[in-house]
Design a protein around this motif. Structure first.
Motif, mmCIF file in Angstrom:
data_model
loop_
_atom_site.group_PDB
_atom_site.id
_atom_site.type_symbol
_atom_site.label_atom_id
_atom_site.label_comp_id
_atom_site.label_asym_id
_atom_site.label_seq_id
_atom_site.Cartn_x
_atom_site.Cartn_y
_atom_site.Cartn_z
ATOM 1 N N ARG A 110 1.077 -1.442 -0.195
ATOM 2 C CA ARG A 110 0.282 0.091 0.010
ATOM 3 C C ARG A 110 0.782 1.307 0.129
ATOM 4 O O ARG A 110 1.740 1.396 0.914
ATOM 5 N N LEU A 111 1.396 1.356 -1.551
ATOM 6 C CA LEU A 111 1.604 2.774 -1.503
ATOM 7 C C LEU A 111 1.555 3.868 -0.748
ATOM 8 O O LEU A 111 1.986 4.690 -0.373
ATOM 9 N N ASP A 112 0.285 4.085 -0.802
ATOM 10 C CA ASP A 112 -0.583 5.507 0.443
ATOM 11 C C ASP A 112 0.017 5.601 1.761
ATOM 12 O O ASP A 112 0.459 6.182 2.176
ATOM 13 N N HIS A 113 -0.254 4.441 2.386
ATOM 14 C CA HIS A 113 0.583 4.070 3.931
ATOM 15 C C HIS A 113 2.010 4.651 4.137
ATOM 16 O O HIS A 113 2.061 4.487 5.349
ATOM 17 N N VAL A 114 2.446 3.865 2.878
ATOM 18 C CA VAL A 114 4.091 4.527 2.932
ATOM 19 C C VAL A 114 4.609 4.974 3.524
ATOM 20 O O VAL A 114 4.947 6.195 3.603
ATOM 21 N N ILE A 115 3.400 6.426 2.310
ATOM 22 C CA ILE A 115 4.139 8.073 1.706
ATOM 23 C C ILE A 115 3.423 8.066 3.254
ATOM 24 O O ILE A 115 4.451 8.806 4.054
ATOM 25 N N GLY A 116 2.444 7.855 3.888
ATOM 26 C CA GLY A 116 1.917 8.541 5.000
ATOM 27 C C GLY A 116 2.936 8.120 6.254
ATOM 28 O O GLY A 116 3.015 9.336 6.664
#
Length: 218
Positions: A110-116
């Motif tokens: 989940r790249l959105d979670h990684v960036i977050g």
């Protein structure tokens, strides 16, 4: 607390987590949502369990609620912060000034979670607390100006730098394969990717901005 470990719900190698805890040890451990499954599978009890538990195994969650309810903090699924963000906020309330926070399971598909999760690092940075996201191939943190990196203690062969924001000004890298002098590292440019250490002691300095540093290995 000197050292706080957060086990989050991203990609998590149980062998890696076991070895990391064995090698470094921690004063306080927070399990986050799906990360709770690691402790359940290994018959362990973390110091604190946090999450909305939308991705964790229900049997696992109910076990800890029943046996160790005073260690569980459950939040609504609809909220302003991710579970890992809340865990970092909790850690910042109890970590010593010279302590550190390490997040395992903060990367994954989940790249959105990684960036977050990378952006969460700034909360610790603003309080002058060291905070790292670590997985088997990467160690990520926000570097301070004047920071020294020892080649013998580096996490991997490659070190990359990115501005967490518009730009980092006056960037100087000494002791690297590709040194820089008073450089402006701007968002959208890839010049900072895949540098390497040349000297045992390499130094980073800059005038303004927030510098994201990623140590990587294949």
């Amino acid at each position: 607390m000197k050292n706080i470990l957060i086990i989050s719900g991203g990609n998590l190698s149980e062998y890696f987590v076991k070895q990391y805890i064995k090698d470094y040890g921690y004063d306080y451990i927070i399990a986050v949502d799906k990360g709770t499954e690691y402790f359940y599978n290994n018959n362990l009890v973390p110091d604190l369990i946090i999450g909305d538990f939308d991705s964790a195994n229900r049997v696992c969650v109910e076990f800890y609620k029943e046996k160790y309810g005073n260690k569980v903090k459950q939040f609504d699924a609809e909220k302003d912060y991710t579970d890992t963000t809340i865990a970092v906020f909790e850690a910042l309330q109890i970590v010593d000034e010279d302590g550190q926070i390490v997040i395992l399971g903060g990367t994954g598909s989940r790249l959105d979670h990684v960036i977050g999760n990378i952006q969460i690092l700034k909360a610790a940075y603003d309080k002058n607390i060291k905070c790292y996201i670590i997985d088997p191939h990467n160690r990520i943190h926000l570097a301070k100006s004047g920071e020294t990196i020892k080649k013998s203690q580096s996490y991997g062969k490659y070190i990359s730098f990115f501005p967490l924001g518009d730009k980092v000004t006056g960037l100087c890298l000494k002791g690297f394969k590709y040194n820089l002098e008073n450089y402006i590292l701007e968002y959208g440019k890839s010049l900072g990717v895949s540098n390497e250490l040349e000297s045992e002691n390499a130094c980073i300095s800059f005038q303004d901005g927030i510098l994201l540093m990623i140590e990587s290995k294949d």
